[in-house]
Design an enzyme around this catalytic site. Structure first.
Site, PDB file in Angstrom:
ATOM      1  N   GLY A  34       0.881  -1.159   0.000  1.00 13.20           N
ATOM      2  CA  GLY A  34       0.000   0.000   0.000  1.00 13.20           C
ATOM      3  C   GLY A  34       0.915   1.204   0.000  1.00 13.20           C
ATOM      4  O   GLY A  34       1.840   1.287   0.804  1.00 13.20           O
ATOM      5  N   GLU A  36       0.699   4.319   0.882  1.00 12.39           N
ATOM      6  CA  GLU A  36       0.809   5.195   2.067  1.00 12.39           C
ATOM      7  C   GLU A  36       1.513   4.488   3.214  1.00 12.39           C
ATOM      8  O   GLU A  36       2.329   5.097   3.915  1.00 12.39           O
ATOM      9  CB  GLU A  36      -0.575   5.696   2.495  1.00 12.39           C
ATOM     10  CG  GLU A  36      -1.296   6.523   1.414  1.00 12.39           C
ATOM     11  CD  GLU A  36      -2.083   5.664   0.423  1.00 12.39           C
ATOM     12  OE1 GLU A  36      -2.053   4.417   0.549  1.00 12.39           O
ATOM     13  OE2 GLU A  36      -2.728   6.242  -0.476  1.00 12.39           O
ATOM     14  N   TYR A 105      -7.812  -7.599  -5.903  1.00 13.39           N
ATOM     15  CA  TYR A 105      -9.089  -8.065  -5.339  1.00 13.39           C
ATOM     16  C   TYR A 105      -9.443  -7.057  -4.260  1.00 13.39           C
ATOM     17  O   TYR A 105      -9.267  -7.305  -3.075  1.00 13.39           O
ATOM     18  CB  TYR A 105      -8.938  -9.508  -4.811  1.00 13.39           C
ATOM     19  CG  TYR A 105      -8.686 -10.463  -5.952  1.00 13.39           C
ATOM     20  CD1 TYR A 105      -9.732 -11.163  -6.529  1.00 13.39           C
ATOM     21  CD2 TYR A 105      -7.401 -10.592  -6.509  1.00 13.39           C
ATOM     22  CE1 TYR A 105      -9.514 -11.991  -7.631  1.00 13.39           C
ATOM     23  CE2 TYR A 105      -7.175 -11.406  -7.615  1.00 13.39           C
ATOM     24  CZ  TYR A 105      -8.236 -12.096  -8.171  1.00 13.39           C
ATOM     25  OH  TYR A 105      -8.019 -12.893  -9.270  1.00 13.39           O
ATOM     26  N   LEU A 226      12.387  10.355 -12.263  1.00 15.74           N
ATOM     27  CA  LEU A 226      12.848   9.975 -13.596  1.00 15.74           C
ATOM     28  C   LEU A 226      13.472   8.584 -13.613  1.00 15.74           C
ATOM     29  O   LEU A 226      14.412   8.329 -14.358  1.00 15.74           O
ATOM     30  CB  LEU A 226      13.859  11.020 -14.095  1.00 15.74           C
ATOM     31  CG  LEU A 226      13.375  12.486 -14.092  1.00 15.74           C
ATOM     32  CD1 LEU A 226      14.519  13.439 -14.373  1.00 15.74           C
ATOM     33  CD2 LEU A 226      12.251  12.680 -15.116  1.00 15.74           C
ATOM     34  N   GLY A 227      12.960   7.683 -12.763  1.00 13.27           N
ATOM     35  CA  GLY A 227      13.479   6.310 -12.733  1.00 13.27           C
ATOM     36  C   GLY A 227      14.970   6.287 -12.456  1.00 13.27           C
ATOM     37  O   GLY A 227      15.455   7.029 -11.608  1.00 13.27           O
ATOM     38  N   GLY A 255       7.558   0.026  -5.689  1.00 12.67           N
ATOM     39  CA  GLY A 255       7.801   0.581  -4.349  1.00 12.67           C
ATOM     40  C   GLY A 255       8.905   1.631  -4.347  1.00 12.67           C
ATOM     41  O   GLY A 255       9.106   2.317  -3.351  1.00 12.67           O
ATOM     42  N   GLY A 257       8.981   4.438  -5.936  1.00 11.33           N
ATOM     43  CA  GLY A 257       8.376   5.765  -5.817  1.00 11.33           C
ATOM     44  C   GLY A 257       7.998   6.095  -4.379  1.00 11.33           C
ATOM     45  O   GLY A 257       8.157   7.243  -3.936  1.00 11.33           O
ATOM     46  N   ASP A 258       7.497   5.101  -3.656  1.00 13.39           N
ATOM     47  CA  ASP A 258       7.126   5.327  -2.255  1.00 13.39           C
ATOM     48  C   ASP A 258       8.370   5.549  -1.395  1.00 13.39           C
ATOM     49  O   ASP A 258       8.388   6.400  -0.509  1.00 13.39           O
ATOM     50  CB  ASP A 258       6.324   4.137  -1.712  1.00 13.39           C
ATOM     51  CG  ASP A 258       5.080   3.860  -2.535  1.00 13.39           C
ATOM     52  OD1 ASP A 258       4.526   4.821  -3.105  1.00 13.39           O
ATOM     53  OD2 ASP A 258       4.673   2.689  -2.609  1.00 13.39           O
ATOM     54  N   ASP A 294       7.504  -4.740  -1.330  1.00 11.23           N
ATOM     55  CA  ASP A 294       7.354  -3.286  -1.354  1.00 11.23           C
ATOM     56  C   ASP A 294       7.985  -2.609  -0.150  1.00 11.23           C
ATOM     57  O   ASP A 294       8.447  -1.474  -0.241  1.00 11.23           O
ATOM     58  CB  ASP A 294       5.864  -2.905  -1.381  1.00 11.23           C
ATOM     59  CG  ASP A 294       5.208  -3.266  -2.714  1.00 11.23           C
ATOM     60  OD1 ASP A 294       5.877  -3.886  -3.553  1.00 11.23           O
ATOM     61  OD2 ASP A 294       4.039  -2.918  -2.889  1.00 11.23           O
TER      62      ASP A 294
HETATM   63  P1  ATP Z   1       6.822   2.905  -8.602  1.00  9.64           P
HETATM   64  O1  ATP Z   1       7.249   1.778  -9.476  1.00  9.64           O
HETATM   65  O2  ATP Z   1       7.078   2.645  -7.183  1.00  9.64           O
HETATM   66  O3  ATP Z   1       5.438   3.438  -8.898  1.00  9.64           O
HETATM   67  P2  ATP Z   1       7.609   5.456  -9.717  1.00  9.64           P
HETATM   68  O4  ATP Z   1       7.247   5.205 -11.136  1.00  9.64           O
HETATM   69  O5  ATP Z   1       6.742   6.321  -8.889  1.00  9.64           O
HETATM   70  O6  ATP Z   1       7.847   4.070  -8.970  1.00  9.64           O
HETATM   71  P3  ATP Z   1      10.404   5.725 -10.388  1.00  9.64           P
HETATM   72  O7  ATP Z   1      10.814   6.918 -11.157  1.00  9.64           O
HETATM   73  O8  ATP Z   1      10.383   4.405 -11.071  1.00  9.64           O
HETATM   74  O9  ATP Z   1       9.041   6.077  -9.636  1.00  9.64           O
HETATM   75  O10 ATP Z   1      11.378   5.559  -9.145  1.00  9.64           O
HETATM   76  C1  ATP Z   1      11.408   6.491  -8.098  1.00  9.64           C
HETATM   77  C2  ATP Z   1      12.826   6.856  -7.773  1.00  9.64           C
HETATM   78  O11 ATP Z   1      13.547   5.686  -7.349  1.00  9.64           O
HETATM   79  C3  ATP Z   1      13.601   7.427  -8.946  1.00  9.64           C
HETATM   80  O12 ATP Z   1      13.393   8.826  -9.047  1.00  9.64           O
HETATM   81  C4  ATP Z   1      15.030   7.064  -8.552  1.00  9.64           C
HETATM   82  O13 ATP Z   1      15.511   7.961  -7.591  1.00  9.64           O
HETATM   83  C5  ATP Z   1      14.864   5.710  -7.880  1.00  9.64           C
HETATM   84  N1  ATP Z   1      15.021   4.605  -8.848  1.00  9.64           N
HETATM   85  C6  ATP Z   1      14.043   3.918  -9.452  1.00  9.64           C
HETATM   86  N2  ATP Z   1      14.541   2.995 -10.301  1.00  9.64           N
HETATM   87  C7  ATP Z   1      15.882   3.093 -10.225  1.00  9.64           C
HETATM   88  C8  ATP Z   1      16.993   2.419 -10.858  1.00  9.64           C
HETATM   89  N3  ATP Z   1      16.802   1.441 -11.740  1.00  9.64           N
HETATM   90  N4  ATP Z   1      18.233   2.817 -10.529  1.00  9.64           N
HETATM   91  C9  ATP Z   1      18.455   3.800  -9.639  1.00  9.64           C
HETATM   92  N5  ATP Z   1      17.464   4.475  -9.022  1.00  9.64           N
HETATM   93  C10 ATP Z   1      16.198   4.132  -9.297  1.00  9.64           C
END
Ligand code: ATP
Length: 316
Positions: A34, A36, A105, A226-227, A255, A257-258, A294
């Site tokens: 989750g 939050e 679910y 930005l991943g 997880g 992003g969280d 997560d």
């Molecule tokens: P989620 O899959 O949890 O929804 P999200 O799409 O909200 O994630 P991402 O941009 O994928 O967010 O990841 C959040 C942060 O985690 C990125 O801004 C980065 O700091 C870190 N991160 C994610 N993936 C990687 C990676 N492969 N290598 C290094 N840092 C990463």
């Protein structure tokens, strides 16, 4: 007094032990998931005091979630148990480390029954930050009313609002999501979208343009994820990019992003420069993608500091 209060649906997660299509997989680890509660647990591990609540089914899964989050040291005193509906569940299907699907679910789950009367105004007012996500308004109309009521309380009582859009297209349409997420963003002090979410909300493509639109001409902090590339940040006084940390092996990208949100909020609570708060978010996100589950990978303060300062664990 709490540093952060957050609320929203947490489900029991059945995470596959094998990389197989879900219909052929028969071994699962029982975990929780989750957005939050992930952020709450992340913040707790980083040394902050946090409250998380939800409406949980008065059933074994509801009790499991409650005990798990409580066991992490998060205040769960405002959780409500109900006999009216069961706790939501979800299953993950893992075809490869990065090809992951979820099966929910959760329709009409206990959490979706949360309503504005369930909020404790003084509890929210006691926190420095209210953290909300765009998942809650997608669950039901009462859930949507509840998140807007919480925002209203926070604004009235001078509690800073951190908003993570957490777009879930399994729960609602793009059009509906866009309208509600923008309304929440307008009210928030800090917004933490991914690039795709920023694009949906604003129609713009670059982090700079998205951040400009999402600030609505107000004094807001926008951080765009930005991943692996890290993140872009913009506030009244700062703007720029912070590069991501190198990850040797991606085990489970969900997880991140969280974890990122927990890192950024932690930095903000410590009055760090936004750039340093974002670096902390990047560090937590990078650590989380290296662990299955997560919440299992959410790091402690020491682990984050070690990554940022370049000291790695060694076997003595
Ligand atoms: P989620 O899959 O949890 O929804 P999200 O799409 O909200 O994630 P991402 O941009 O994928 O967010 O990841 C959040 C942060 O985690 C990125 O801004 C980065 O700091 C870190 N991160 C994610 N993936 C990687 C990676 N492969 N290598 C290094 N840092 C990463």
């Amino acid at each position: 007094p709490l540093d952060v209060v957050t609320f929203g649906e947490t489900m029991v997660l059945f995470n596959p032990e094998q990389m197989l299509p879900l219909e052929y997989n028969h071994k699962f680890m029982k975990q929780i998931g989750g957005a939050e509660s992930n952020v709450a647990i992340g913040l707790k591990r980083l040394g902050h005091s946090v409250g998380w609540f939800s409406k949980l089914g008065n059933d074994p899964f509801g009790r499991y979630i409650h005990k798990f989050v409580l066991g992490e040291g998060v205040d769960t005193s405002r959780c409500i148990f109900t006999d009216e509906a069961p706790t939501g569940l979800f299953f993950k299907e893992k075809r490869s480390a990065t090809d992951i699907r979820v099966f929910y679910y959760r329709k009409n789950s206990a959490a979706s029954l949360i309503r504005p009367e369930d909020l404790d105004e003084e509890y929210i007012a006691s926190a420095k930050i209210l953290h909300v996500t765009g998942i809650t308004p997608a669950l039901s109309s009462s859930s949507r009313d509840t998140v807007f009521k919480a925002i209203e309380i926070a604004k009235k009582r001078g509690v800073k609002i951190v908003f993570d859009p957490n777009l879930r297209l399994k729960l609602w349409s793009k059009e509906e999501a866009k309208e509600v997420l923008l309304t929440m963003a307008k009210e928030a002090d800090v917004i933490l979208p991914g690039l795709d979410e920023g694009e949906l909300m604003t129609g713009k493509l670059t982090p700079e343009e998205i951040a400009e639109e999402l600030s609505f001409g107000q004094a807001k902090t926008i951080v765009i994820k930005l991943g692996e590339k890290g993140a872009y940040y913009q506030s009244d006084t700062e703007r720029g990019y912070v590069e991501g940390f190198k990850v040797s092996q991606i085990v489970d990208p969900v997880g991140a992003g969280d974890g990122f949100a927990a890192g950024v909020i932690s930095g903000i609570l410590q009055n760090e420069l936004l750039e340093n708060a974002v670096r902390r978010g990047n560090a937590v996100g990078a650590i989380v993608v290296g662990v299955n589950g997560d919440v299992e990978g959410l790091p402690t303060k020491d682990e984050v500091e070690q990554l940022i300062n370049g000291n790695h664990h060694s076997q003595d």
